[in-house]
Design a protein around this motif. Structure first.
Motif, PDB file in Angstrom:
ATOM      1  N   GLU A  15       0.964  -1.116  -0.047  1.00 14.26           N
ATOM      2  CA  GLU A  15       0.050  -0.058  -0.082  1.00 14.26           C
ATOM      3  C   GLU A  15       0.975   1.223  -0.019  1.00 14.26           C
ATOM      4  N   SER A  83      -6.058  -0.579   0.588  1.00  9.92           N
ATOM      5  CA  SER A  83      -6.490   0.127   1.774  1.00  9.92           C
ATOM      6  C   SER A  83      -7.976   0.087   2.161  1.00  9.92           C
ATOM      7  N   SER A  86      -9.875  -2.586   4.361  1.00 17.33           N
ATOM      8  CA  SER A  86      -9.864  -2.265   5.881  1.00 17.33           C
ATOM      9  C   SER A  86     -10.872  -1.282   6.270  1.00 17.33           C
ATOM     10  N   GLY A  87     -11.255  -1.235   7.370  1.00 17.69           N
ATOM     11  CA  GLY A  87     -12.486  -0.149   7.661  1.00 17.69           C
ATOM     12  C   GLY A  87     -11.749   1.160   7.792  1.00 17.69           C
ATOM     13  N   THR A  88     -12.564   2.126   7.946  1.00 18.26           N
ATOM     14  CA  THR A  88     -12.191   3.602   7.898  1.00 18.26           C
ATOM     15  C   THR A  88     -11.255   4.076   9.139  1.00 18.26           C
ATOM     16  N   ILE A  90      -9.313   1.649  10.724  1.00 19.57           N
ATOM     17  CA  ILE A  90      -8.245   1.238  10.691  1.00 19.57           C
ATOM     18  C   ILE A  90      -7.297   2.079   9.594  1.00 19.57           C
ATOM     19  N   ARG A  91      -7.737   2.339   8.634  1.00 21.69           N
ATOM     20  CA  ARG A  91      -7.115   3.221   7.469  1.00 21.69           C
ATOM     21  C   ARG A  91      -6.663   4.623   8.139  1.00 21.69           C
ATOM     22  N   VAL A  94      -3.443   3.367   9.757  1.00 22.21           N
ATOM     23  CA  VAL A  94      -2.289   2.669   8.938  1.00 22.21           C
ATOM     24  C   VAL A  94      -1.985   3.728   7.677  1.00 22.21           C
ATOM     25  N   CYS A  95      -2.726   4.633   7.203  1.00 25.68           N
ATOM     26  CA  CYS A  95      -2.333   5.274   6.148  1.00 25.68           C
ATOM     27  C   CYS A  95      -0.979   6.036   6.244  1.00 25.68           C
TER      28      CYS A  95
END
Length: 151
Positions: A15, A83, A86-88, A90-91, A94-95
């Motif tokens: 990602e 990305s 994944s849920g918002t 988690i994003r 992790v973003c």
């Protein structure tokens, strides 16, 4: 880079760091056009289909003035789209790689300030002090990972 990682670990999902993508975009666009605000719905979309719709809207608004920005997102889409699996929440965490980069920058700054180390132990102590200074409570934990070792 993604090809090298996937050649070693075939099941890897690569990602792109959204923050880095946005920073690169700011080099190509004027700040007054508020491109980041136009891209926010795309980055926070709940699913890839919704993000593609937001991207089409963005391309329609900014495509003439900033075709380079549109191409940048088109080229990065393959690394950006995983990305959405994944849920918002988690994003949001992790973003970005900023936390890792912050630690690395702190270590680089500490090492550069010292310049010369007489031996490996001195260099390791410098790195240890730079890392533990990130957490002000690090020295106060008697059961911490460095308990019993001098900094």
């Amino acid at each position: 880079m993604p090809d090298a990682v996937e050649s070693v670990w075939p099941k890897t999902v690569v990602e792109i760091c959204v923050v880095r993508l946005l920073r690169h975009l700011f080099c190509c666009a004027a700040r007054r056009d508020k491109i980041a605000e136009l891209l926010r719905p795309l980055c926070t979309a709940p699913a890839e289909e919704a993000a593609l719709e937001r991207f089409a809207e963005f391309a329609g608004v900014c495509g003439r003035k900033y075709p380079v920005v549109v191409r940048l997102w088109e080229n990065a889409w393959e690394e950006f789209s995983p990305s959405f699996a994944s849920g918002t929440g988690i994003r949001r965490i992790v973003c970005t790689t900023d936390a890792i980069e912050s630690v690395n920058a702190r270590i680089r700054r500490a090492v550069k300030a010292r310049g010369y180390f007489p031996n490996e132990t001195a260099a390791l102590k410098c790195v240890h002090m730079a890392i533990t200074s990130l957490d002000p409570r690090a020295g106060a934990r008697p059961d911490g990972p460095c308990a019993g070792t001098p900094p």
